[in-house]
Design an enzyme around this catalytic site. Structure first.
Site, short mmCIF file in Angstrom:
data_model
loop_
_atom_site.label_atom_id
_atom_site.label_comp_id
_atom_site.label_asym_id
_atom_site.label_seq_id
_atom_site.Cartn_x
_atom_site.Cartn_y
_atom_site.Cartn_z
N HIS A 4 0.90 -1.17 -0.01
CA HIS A 4 0.00 -0.08 -0.04
C HIS A 4 0.97 1.20 0.01
O HIS A 4 1.91 1.24 0.62
CB HIS A 4 -1.01 -0.04 1.44
CG HIS A 4 -1.92 0.97 1.18
ND1 HIS A 4 -1.65 2.34 1.59
CD2 HIS A 4 -3.30 1.14 0.87
CE1 HIS A 4 -2.95 3.10 1.49
NE2 HIS A 4 -3.65 2.40 1.02
N GLU A 38 -3.97 2.61 -7.25
CA GLU A 38 -4.08 3.53 -6.23
C GLU A 38 -3.21 4.80 -6.40
O GLU A 38 -2.19 4.88 -5.97
CB GLU A 38 -4.08 3.05 -4.82
CG GLU A 38 -5.15 2.18 -4.50
CD GLU A 38 -5.39 2.00 -3.03
OE1 GLU A 38 -6.31 2.45 -2.77
OE2 GLU A 38 -4.33 1.76 -2.47
P1 PGA Z 1 -9.07 6.51 0.45
O1 PGA Z 1 -8.04 5.50 0.49
O2 PGA Z 1 -10.36 6.06 0.03
O3 PGA Z 1 -9.30 7.04 1.73
O4 PGA Z 1 -8.65 7.75 -0.44
C1 PGA Z 1 -7.81 4.45 -0.33
C2 PGA Z 1 -6.87 3.61 0.12
O5 PGA Z 1 -5.71 4.21 0.81
O6 PGA Z 1 -6.90 2.58 -0.07
#
Ligand code: PGA
Length: 255
Positions: A100, A172
């Site tokens: 992540h 992401e």
């Molecule tokens: P967020 O986070 O939906 O708060 O932007 C997503 C993530 O970090 O998996």
């Protein structure tokens, strides 16, 4: 265009937002309120390591799976403060987030460590969910594609994906996480297409690519409508019952 994936994944990353008791309460509410979920929609929550066992217990006999936010690659031993993939697997985890961006950037996790975690998760019987994404600077200077390619390559080069395990990658963009600045669905779709092609070339398996970064009830359907997006990884909006229920409802309606 129809989706390249049969299943839709709705993953709730609770990060370090919830203490033990509210984690268990929210898990119980998920269990009670998230009923009649179609079989092709898979929901999982990723609680803190502290709350993991209790949340896993609270979600027993429910359609909601549990996953680990972070795992260590050695199964057991003298590694103060760590929890292994093996330990999570034996406590009921199905999934493990790997790499992540908050781990990569705040805790300096390298691509090499990400690879070790990915392999350990597979060895423990978990389904790793590799997270990749470019920083704001890479986004601005036009090197997003290269940045993501490096992460995907180092994770999967010379790795034959096991046939008995779903293959899941979360795209992401770092600049979209927790900021309210979502990536456009078209931009996410384009990157998901590139990730799909590269990951497939490297492993021989077709990945399900999820989008993450400020997903909300009002935008989730726009991402799920894209052919290369097979779900969403949600942070902030997944740690409250109302917004998570609304996200699940929007996904079921769009299904
Ligand atoms: P967020 O986070 O939906 O708060 O932007 C997503 C993530 O970090 O998996």
């Amino acid at each position: 265009m129809t989706s390249v994936n049969a299943k839709k994944y709705l993953f709730a990353n609770w990060k370090m937002y919830l203490h033990l008791e509210p984690s268990v309460l929210l898990a119980r509410e998920f269990k009670n309120k998230l009923t009649n979920i179609p079989e092709d929609i898979q929901i999982a929550v990723f609680p803190s390591a502290l709350a993991f066992a209790a949340v896993s217990d609270a979600l027993k006999d429910s359609p909601v799976f549990v996953g680990a936010q972070n795992t260590y690659w050695v199964p057991e031993g003298g590694y103060t403060g760590e929890v292994s993939a093996e330990m999570f697997a034996r406590s009921g985890a199905q999934y493990a987030l790997v790499g992540h961006s908050e781990r990569r950037h705040q805790f300096h996790e390298t691509n090499h460590e990400v690879r070790l975690k990915l392999e350990a998760a597979l060895a423990a019987g978990l389904t790793p969910v590799l997270c990749v994404g470019e920083t704001a600077a890479e986004h601005k200077n036009g090197t997003a594609r290269e940045a993501v390619e490096v992460q995907v390559r180092s994770a999967y080069s010379d790795l034959a994906w096991p046939t008995n395990r779903p293959f899941i990658i979360a795209y992401e963009p770092v600049w979209a996480i927790g900021t309210g600045n979502t990536c456009s669905p078209v931009g996410a779709e384009k990157m998901a297409g590139q990730i799909t092609n590269l990951a497939r070339t490297l492993t021989g398996a077709l990945p399900a690519v999820l989008y993450g970064g400020s997903v909300r009830p009002e935008n989730v359907a726009t991402f799920l409508a894209e052919p290369h997006l097979a779900g969403v990884l949600v942070g902030g909006a997944s740690a409250k019952l109302d917004s998570w229920q609304a996200i699940v409802r929007a996904a079921v309606t769009a299904d």
